[in-house]
Design a protein around this motif. Structure first.
Motif, PDB file in Angstrom:
ATOM      1  N   GLU A  12      -1.791  -5.567  -0.282  1.00  0.00           N
ATOM      2  CA  GLU A  12      -1.491  -5.448   1.238  1.00  0.00           C
ATOM      3  C   GLU A  12       0.171  -5.755   1.089  1.00  0.00           C
ATOM      4  OE1 GLU A  12      -2.357  -7.011   5.557  1.00  0.00           O
ATOM      5  OE2 GLU A  12      -3.377  -7.958   3.917  1.00  0.00           O
TER       6      GLU A  12
ATOM      7  N   ASN B 193      -1.447  -0.137   4.715  1.00  0.00           N
ATOM      8  CA  ASN B 193      -2.210  -1.535   4.892  1.00  0.00           C
ATOM      9  C   ASN B 193      -3.562  -1.086   5.650  1.00  0.00           C
ATOM     10  OD1 ASN B 193      -0.418  -3.203   3.655  1.00  0.00           O
ATOM     11  ND2 ASN B 193       0.325  -3.843   5.392  1.00  0.00           N
ATOM     12  N   ARG B 194      -3.612  -0.267   6.258  1.00  0.00           N
ATOM     13  CA  ARG B 194      -5.050  -0.270   7.215  1.00  0.00           C
ATOM     14  C   ARG B 194      -5.860   1.161   6.680  1.00  0.00           C
ATOM     15  NH1 ARG B 194      -3.165  -1.333  13.435  1.00  0.00           N
ATOM     16  NH2 ARG B 194      -1.908  -3.191  13.030  1.00  0.00           N
ATOM     17  N   THR B 195      -5.187   2.224   6.181  1.00  0.00           N
ATOM     18  CA  THR B 195      -6.218   3.392   6.002  1.00  0.00           C
ATOM     19  C   THR B 195      -6.288   3.583   4.633  1.00  0.00           C
ATOM     20  OG1 THR B 195      -5.273   4.110   8.276  1.00  0.00           O
ATOM     21  CG2 THR B 195      -6.308   5.844   6.718  1.00  0.00           C
TER      22      THR B 195
ATOM     23  N   GLN C  29      -6.382  -4.481   4.309  1.00  0.00           N
ATOM     24  CA  GLN C  29      -6.880  -5.077   5.593  1.00  0.00           C
ATOM     25  C   GLN C  29      -8.178  -5.362   5.705  1.00  0.00           C
ATOM     26  OE1 GLN C  29      -4.675  -4.165   9.077  1.00  0.00           O
ATOM     27  NE2 GLN C  29      -2.765  -4.965   8.539  1.00  0.00           N
ATOM     28  N   GLU C  30      -9.028  -4.109   5.040  1.00  0.00           N
ATOM     29  CA  GLU C  30     -10.385  -4.439   5.002  1.00  0.00           C
ATOM     30  C   GLU C  30     -10.729  -5.471   4.280  1.00  0.00           C
ATOM     31  OE1 GLU C  30     -13.974  -1.815   3.522  1.00  0.00           O
ATOM     32  OE2 GLU C  30     -12.838  -0.806   4.868  1.00  0.00           O
TER      33      GLU C  30
END
Length: 152
Positions: free
Chosen positions: A17, A125-127, A139-140
């Motif tokens: 991340e 970071n998120r996908t 992030q997961e």
């Protein structure tokens, strides 16, 4: 003032991340200090954790060493001319260039900065699925880790 912009990042090696970043029209030490300060402000950095970088003059500067000491971080520098020592950063920048920068002509530096910040925060970071995370977004992986430690 030239049209070139610079991006400094702090990448968590645990989950890949980008936890801190800064952009500017220069690559002076304050740019990388701003990225590290963002990481420290937004994420709990473990005492004495390692801040790794290449051997660029900004990363070996006295001012940057003082910042790391103030944040209680240990400094680590890669070997000269060995890109594998900083592979997380090399991989991130290669992907950013391929997926975003090489395909886009930005009318202003501010537009480029907004687009790159959105790419980091909302996509990378998120996908984006990272192979090092078992094809899961950073992030997961972080949220799963935090949940497992809350339960303990």
């Amino acid at each position: 003032m030239g049209r070139q912009g610079y991006l400094a990042t702090v990448i968590d090696c645990f989950n890949k991340e980008v936890i801190g970043y800064a952009m500017a029209d220069h690559f002076r030490t304050e740019l990388i200090a701003d990225a590290m300060s963002m990481a420290a402000a937004n994420h709990p950095l473990a005492s004495r954790c390692i801040a790794h970088s290449d051997r660029g003059s900004n990363y070996t500067s006295h001012a940057y060493a003082e910042l790391l000491a103030a944040l209680d971080l240990r400094q680590s520098l890669g070997r000269t001319g060995t890109c594998f020592d900083n592979s997380s950063a090399e991989s991130f920048f290669a992907t950013l260039k391929k997926e975003r920068v090489y395909r886009t002509v930005y009318p202003t530096r501010e537009r480029a900065m907004r687009d790159i910040a959105r790419y980091i925060e909302l996509f990378d970071n998120r996908t984006r699925l990272h192979t090092a995370n078992g094809y899961r977004p950073p992030q997961e992986v972080r949220n799963e880790y935090l949940r497992s430690h809350e339960a303990a």
